[in-house]
Scaffold this motif. Sequence first.
Motif, mmCIF file in Angstrom:
data_model
loop_
_atom_site.group_PDB
_atom_site.id
_atom_site.type_symbol
_atom_site.label_atom_id
_atom_site.label_comp_id
_atom_site.label_asym_id
_atom_site.label_seq_id
_atom_site.Cartn_x
_atom_site.Cartn_y
_atom_site.Cartn_z
ATOM 1 N N LEU A 114 38.040 67.320 40.792
ATOM 2 C CA LEU A 114 38.765 67.814 39.280
ATOM 3 C C LEU A 114 40.049 67.151 39.851
ATOM 4 N N GLN A 126 41.118 62.290 35.311
ATOM 5 C CA GLN A 126 39.308 62.630 35.106
ATOM 6 C C GLN A 126 40.216 64.546 34.736
ATOM 7 N N LEU A 130 39.726 65.737 30.619
ATOM 8 C CA LEU A 130 38.733 67.135 30.212
ATOM 9 C C LEU A 130 39.947 68.492 29.805
ATOM 10 N N ARG A 131 41.019 68.459 30.422
ATOM 11 C CA ARG A 131 42.143 69.346 29.639
ATOM 12 C C ARG A 131 42.452 68.362 28.403
ATOM 13 N N LEU A 185 34.312 67.913 26.469
ATOM 14 C CA LEU A 185 33.962 67.213 27.486
ATOM 15 C C LEU A 185 33.061 67.534 28.537
ATOM 16 N N MET A 186 33.481 69.336 28.477
ATOM 17 C CA MET A 186 32.577 70.311 29.936
ATOM 18 C C MET A 186 31.258 69.612 29.536
ATOM 19 N N ALA A 188 30.763 66.813 31.234
ATOM 20 C CA ALA A 188 30.983 66.238 32.349
ATOM 21 C C ALA A 188 30.559 67.307 33.538
ATOM 22 N N LEU A 192 33.681 61.036 33.248
ATOM 23 C CA LEU A 192 33.443 62.861 32.652
ATOM 24 C C LEU A 192 32.588 61.463 31.367
ATOM 25 N N THR A 193 33.500 60.736 31.240
ATOM 26 C CA THR A 193 32.529 60.395 29.548
ATOM 27 C C THR A 193 31.816 59.565 29.906
ATOM 28 N N GLU A 228 29.656 75.703 33.182
ATOM 29 C CA GLU A 228 30.509 75.527 32.270
ATOM 30 C C GLU A 228 31.159 76.977 32.302
ATOM 31 N N THR A 231 35.475 75.857 32.571
ATOM 32 C CA THR A 231 36.132 76.340 31.288
ATOM 33 C C THR A 231 37.454 77.024 31.252
#
Length: 392
Positions: free
Chosen positions: A247, A253, A257-258, A263-264, A267, A325-326, A355, A359
């Motif tokens: 990351l 990417q 995500l941020r 998306l986590m 991802a 990540l998508t 996760e 996160t």
Amino acid sequence: MTSDVPHIDLTDPDVHRDPFTAYGRAREISPIARVGAPGFGPMWVVTRHADIKTMLGDPRFEIRSDSFMRPDVPEDYRPHMRTMSEMNGAEHLRLRRLAAPAFTARRAADFAPRVAPIVEALLDDLPGHGPVDLMAHFARPLPMDVICELVGIPVPDRLRWREYGATVVTSAGPAFAAAIPAIIDGAKAAVARRRTEPADDLISDLIEAQAEDGDRLSDTELVTLIWHLVMAGQTPTNLIANAVETLLTHPEQLAALRADPGLMPGAVEELIRWCGPTLLTIPRYAREDAELCGTPIAKGDAVTASIAAAHRDPRAYADPDRLDLTRPAGQPGHLGFAHGPHFCVGAALARVQTEVALTTLLRRHPGLALAEPAPRAPDPGTWRLAALTVTL
């Protein structure tokens, strides 16, 4: 015969530096190759996603004791070294059937609130000034802390269990073997304690649970399962470290995500595909003369699978060399937790742990950045970092 397929030398520095390219070249030449190094192999290695799934689900290729580099441990502890990972057929099915209900996706999700404070505590304890090695202070201790919470290891013993986990991840030979009796003794004590003092933990659940036919795990099997968790449960160490490094070296990417923490879950699946720690699966052995990918395999031959090649296989993934990540969910899934009868029983727990870790880390440290390039450990079977030095 073997001259017709590629050969990958596991001592080659280029293979250590970029296994995805090395195995990818072999994949595009042939669905099967040879791999080896002094004292390791030679083995057949399957290189394409669909063929790997087929091999991992084929009962003609079985895991056995020879599949593992078994350390020399005292005789009294050897009964606990043979986990369900090296069992097959009815024996494997029985143990998995008894253990699997404790590792469902729902159970893992219910356990997430108990993972969160462990993650927060590790982040609280990070050094406050200067660069910090997230491998040493976060990614490495986290899985063992989670296992201790899951199993019910008393809090005063958990620092010592962290040391066991670090030994399992980074050591081999005498250091590894020396840690095993302490882990087994601790597991025996935990099982004995929960026989008389049930609590909200895995051991208590497994003691209480009973199959319809009256079967249940014996104390020896429970202790062996804990040992199995200690061994296999260290996977998030390298997955989390690899994910953070990835990351931080893919800022677009990371920004996505941020911007959308939802998306986590997807991802994590993409990060397992892109930078998961498994390069080669545990070897299987041919139970009989067989044909694999059009190649004759002799009875007793060792066969592994290149997960590094499978995860960049253009036959399975659109634009496989791009981290996305998508990336839409759906088939084919990644093979980071293997496939078939030996699919990782703790996969849901590893996903949840990863996760929560990512996160929380990203939320608490919005300025997280690499302090220096992260060095890789020269490991032919595992894609892992030697250190991950960051600024917070």
